[in-house]
Design a protein around this motif. Sequence first.
Motif, PDB file in Angstrom:
ATOM      1  N   PRO A 128       0.728  -1.106  -0.141  1.00 34.57           N
ATOM      2  CA  PRO A 128      -0.059  -0.136   0.005  1.00 34.57           C
ATOM      3  C   PRO A 128       0.892   1.036  -0.010  1.00 34.57           C
ATOM      4  O   PRO A 128       0.240   2.104  -0.549  1.00 34.57           O
ATOM      5  CB  PRO A 128      -0.818  -0.250   1.414  1.00 34.57           C
ATOM      6  CG  PRO A 128       0.028  -1.016   2.052  1.00 34.57           C
ATOM      7  CD  PRO A 128       0.512  -2.115   1.215  1.00 34.57           C
ATOM      8  N   ARG A 131       1.598   2.120  -3.530  1.00 35.20           N
ATOM      9  CA  ARG A 131       0.320   2.239  -4.578  1.00 35.20           C
ATOM     10  C   ARG A 131      -0.256   3.531  -4.034  1.00 35.20           C
ATOM     11  O   ARG A 131      -0.854   4.281  -5.153  1.00 35.20           O
ATOM     12  CB  ARG A 131      -0.344   1.005  -4.721  1.00 35.20           C
ATOM     13  CG  ARG A 131       0.255  -0.225  -5.372  1.00 35.20           C
ATOM     14  CD  ARG A 131       0.420   0.344  -6.693  1.00 35.20           C
ATOM     15  NE  ARG A 131       1.094  -0.815  -7.718  1.00 35.20           N
ATOM     16  CZ  ARG A 131       2.217  -0.943  -8.042  1.00 35.20           C
ATOM     17  NH1 ARG A 131       2.828   0.219  -7.931  1.00 35.20           N
ATOM     18  NH2 ARG A 131       2.594  -1.998  -8.903  1.00 35.20           N
ATOM     19  N   THR A 200       1.374  -0.976 -13.065  1.00 39.51           N
ATOM     20  CA  THR A 200       0.046  -1.037 -12.644  1.00 39.51           C
ATOM     21  C   THR A 200      -1.114  -1.883 -13.416  1.00 39.51           C
ATOM     22  O   THR A 200      -2.073  -1.997 -12.798  1.00 39.51           O
ATOM     23  CB  THR A 200      -0.706   0.488 -12.006  1.00 39.51           C
ATOM     24  OG1 THR A 200      -0.689   1.300 -13.150  1.00 39.51           O
ATOM     25  CG2 THR A 200       0.150   0.871 -11.109  1.00 39.51           C
ATOM     26  N   GLU A 203      -2.407  -5.223 -12.172  1.00 35.80           N
ATOM     27  CA  GLU A 203      -3.457  -5.147 -11.031  1.00 35.80           C
ATOM     28  C   GLU A 203      -4.896  -4.421 -11.719  1.00 35.80           C
ATOM     29  O   GLU A 203      -5.729  -5.011 -11.205  1.00 35.80           O
ATOM     30  CB  GLU A 203      -2.715  -4.204  -9.951  1.00 35.80           C
ATOM     31  CG  GLU A 203      -1.567  -4.441  -9.307  1.00 35.80           C
ATOM     32  CD  GLU A 203      -1.118  -3.246  -8.587  1.00 35.80           C
ATOM     33  OE1 GLU A 203      -1.682  -2.600  -7.400  1.00 35.80           O
ATOM     34  OE2 GLU A 203       0.180  -2.954  -8.782  1.00 35.80           O
ATOM     35  N   ALA A 207      -8.037  -6.424 -11.524  1.00 35.08           N
ATOM     36  CA  ALA A 207      -9.525  -5.854 -10.971  1.00 35.08           C
ATOM     37  C   ALA A 207     -10.560  -5.889 -11.714  1.00 35.08           C
ATOM     38  O   ALA A 207     -11.580  -6.192 -11.514  1.00 35.08           O
ATOM     39  CB  ALA A 207      -9.033  -4.349 -10.709  1.00 35.08           C
ATOM     40  N   ALA A 213      -8.016  -6.334  -3.534  1.00 34.94           N
ATOM     41  CA  ALA A 213      -6.853  -5.803  -3.278  1.00 34.94           C
ATOM     42  C   ALA A 213      -5.990  -7.072  -2.670  1.00 34.94           C
ATOM     43  O   ALA A 213      -4.714  -7.176  -2.982  1.00 34.94           O
ATOM     44  CB  ALA A 213      -6.692  -4.663  -2.309  1.00 34.94           C
ATOM     45  N   THR A 216      -5.224  -9.601  -5.334  1.00 34.71           N
ATOM     46  CA  THR A 216      -4.082  -9.109  -6.239  1.00 34.71           C
ATOM     47  C   THR A 216      -2.868  -9.173  -5.670  1.00 34.71           C
ATOM     48  O   THR A 216      -1.901  -9.342  -6.426  1.00 34.71           O
ATOM     49  CB  THR A 216      -4.698  -7.715  -6.746  1.00 34.71           C
ATOM     50  OG1 THR A 216      -5.764  -7.818  -7.311  1.00 34.71           O
ATOM     51  CG2 THR A 216      -3.700  -7.286  -7.596  1.00 34.71           C
TER      52      THR A 216
END
Length: 309
Positions: A128, A131, A200, A203, A207, A213, A216
């Motif tokens: 986190p 990101r 990204t 990801e 999604a 999250a 992933t």
Amino acid sequence: MTSPLSTPVPAPEISRPAGQRDTPRPPDRSTDSAPWNARRVAAGLGTTVLCLGTVLFVLPFVFTIVTSLRTAADVARSPLGIPHSFTLKNFRDAFSQIHYGTSTLNTLLITGLSCVLITVLGALAGYPLARITAGWSTAVYRLFILGTSIPVFVVVAPLYLLMRDLNLLDTYAGVVFIYTALNLPLAVFFYTSFIRQIPTDLEEAAALDGCGALRTFFVIILPLLRPVTSTLLTFISLQIWNDLLVPLVFLQDPGKRTVMVNAYSFIDPHTVQPTTLFPAALLGVLPLFVIFIFFQRQMVAGMSAGAVK
């Protein structure tokens, strides 16, 4: 109409005897000889420096092994001379005096649990922070970076009081928690810097397939963290295995102490006996050396693997 003066006149041909051929002219290397000689000298100098560095690096280990196999009288007579006899009695004595089996298992347990907690918590915290672009995430990341510059000697007294109040003194859990807290900032720095380099797009595609999250992270991101995890585990395991301060302060039970603490007991403030200290030190690093030999291929492959193809 062109004038006769502007018409090109062909060059006269030079007659050669029958059977004579044009011999090719050898290339002129007078201008290339100087750089070529300079490169050769530089290559020879680099090889010499490399060999000298290798000898200087290996020589202390060879001296330690040879001294460990000599008798005390032989070492006292000629510490740096040629050994006259070899014996394994020094290793047998060190093996029994440092309680090698128990202390090695204690060290393996503490190192293994600490490495697992550090890598898991560091990866979960670094994802986190890498990101989220909010201001608080940057502040938290800088706080972790600040934690890497705090020496362990500064926090020994507060940690001792904290472990005493939590009833974690003289326990494996207390030592594992201390190692995790001390090395977690470094793990967060490693993982955050590495995850920021992962695009990204992976990801976003996950999604679109309905992955949350957490899923992933474990399915997409975690397999890509193998290179940085190998590097981090190599550094942390060496640091924890060779550490002396934390187990010496927080483990009072002799049956729970690590192999390095028991090897430290051979150091006398007045005299040092190499034939007892060197075998204990070699036995202390032997398990870690064997582990790296068996898993060196996986570690090198993880360090050199690319994260994103």
